[in-house]
Design a protein around this motif. Structure first.
Motif, PDB file in Angstrom:
ATOM      1  N   UNK A 201       0.809  -1.221   0.000  1.00 34.03           N
ATOM      2  CA  UNK A 201       0.000   0.000   0.000  1.00 34.03           C
ATOM      3  C   UNK A 201       0.839   1.265   0.000  1.00 34.03           C
ATOM      4  N   UNK A 202       2.009   1.209  -0.636  1.00 31.17           N
ATOM      5  CA  UNK A 202       2.914   2.349  -0.657  1.00 31.17           C
ATOM      6  C   UNK A 202       3.031   2.953  -2.047  1.00 31.17           C
ATOM      7  N   UNK A 203       3.248   4.235  -2.087  1.00 39.65           N
ATOM      8  CA  UNK A 203       3.584   4.933  -3.327  1.00 39.65           C
ATOM      9  C   UNK A 203       5.105   4.844  -3.496  1.00 39.65           C
ATOM     10  N   UNK A 204       5.590   4.978  -4.724  1.00 41.95           N
ATOM     11  CA  UNK A 204       7.029   4.898  -4.966  1.00 41.95           C
ATOM     12  C   UNK A 204       7.791   6.016  -4.240  1.00 41.95           C
ATOM     13  N   UNK A 205       7.132   7.106  -3.925  1.00 38.01           N
ATOM     14  CA  UNK A 205       7.767   8.195  -3.175  1.00 38.01           C
ATOM     15  C   UNK A 205       8.076   7.779  -1.741  1.00 38.01           C
ATOM     16  N   UNK A 206       7.483   6.696  -1.281  1.00 44.41           N
ATOM     17  CA  UNK A 206       7.720   6.191   0.068  1.00 44.41           C
ATOM     18  C   UNK A 206       8.770   5.086   0.094  1.00 44.41           C
ATOM     19  N   UNK A 207       9.459   4.922  -1.030  1.00 48.46           N
ATOM     20  CA  UNK A 207      10.447   3.859  -1.170  1.00 48.46           C
ATOM     21  C   UNK A 207      11.835   4.450  -1.341  1.00 48.46           C
ATOM     22  N   UNK A 208      12.797   3.872  -0.622  1.00 46.96           N
ATOM     23  CA  UNK A 208      14.213   4.151  -0.859  1.00 46.96           C
ATOM     24  C   UNK A 208      14.800   2.883  -1.462  1.00 46.96           C
TER      25      UNK A 208
END
Length: 184
Positions: A106-113
């Motif tokens: 349930x994450x957007x790519x902006x919430x990924x490192x």
């Protein structure tokens, strides 16, 4: 008390949004060299400080994933020892894996490192909210990262990332405090 290495100020907002840290293995969690015994068994060296940083990051509520193009029982063993549930081996299309995992969480790519060190990592580095590389990566990979760690892969780069994320998200002081207070 701050961690040894912190993010550049312009990346703090990106780091605060991170809920998933995904990393390549060879060249990031290891030094990228492949060791084989005479019987063909593969050996990998992992840095204990990286492992402890990953455990701390997970305790701070940030998911961790490993995405690697190779397959190795050593990666499975290391991931199990660190409690990493999201392990993808034999996967060259790392961005596709990252997108599927992000959607499932349930994450957007902006919430990924994402941290990688070679060409198969470029799409994931470029599309993540915080694209990271290591100094032992080729220049043509490093130039696409938002941030390049000071420590090299297999020599504390993952710990540097974990510490910087915890610091940016306000967890660093509490982490250190748990080790400063004596337990009776």
């Amino acid at each position: 008390m701050s961690p040894d290495h912190t993010l550049p100020p312009e990346l703090i907002a990106c780091a605060r949004a991170v809920r998933l840290l995904a990393m390549d293995v060879d060249g990031v969690l290891s030094d990228g060299r492949l060791y084989f015994q005479t019987d063909g068994q593969e050996i990998k060296a992992f840095h204990t400080q990286d492992g402890h940083g990953i455990k701390l990051l997970r305790r701070a509520g940030i998911e961790v994933a490993l995405i690697t193009g190779r397959e190795s029982p050593m990666v499975s063993r290391r991931a199990a020892a660190l409690g990493i549930e999201h392990v993808y081996q034999g996967r060259e299309d790392k961005l596709a894996v990252l997108r599927q995992l992000s959607a499932r969480l349930g994450l957007e790519m902006e919430q990924v490192a994402y941290c990688g060190d070679d060409l198969p990592d470029l799409p994931a580095i470029r599309r993540s909210g915080l694209g990271i590389s290591v100094p032992n990566a080729p220049a043509y990979v490093r130039e696409h990262a938002n941030w390049v760690t000071q420590r090299t892969g297999g020599h504390g780069a993952a710990r540097e990332i974990c510490d910087a994320l915890m610091d940016a998200q306000g967890h660093w002081g509490a982490v250190v405090d748990t080790y400063l207070h004596e337990k009776l």
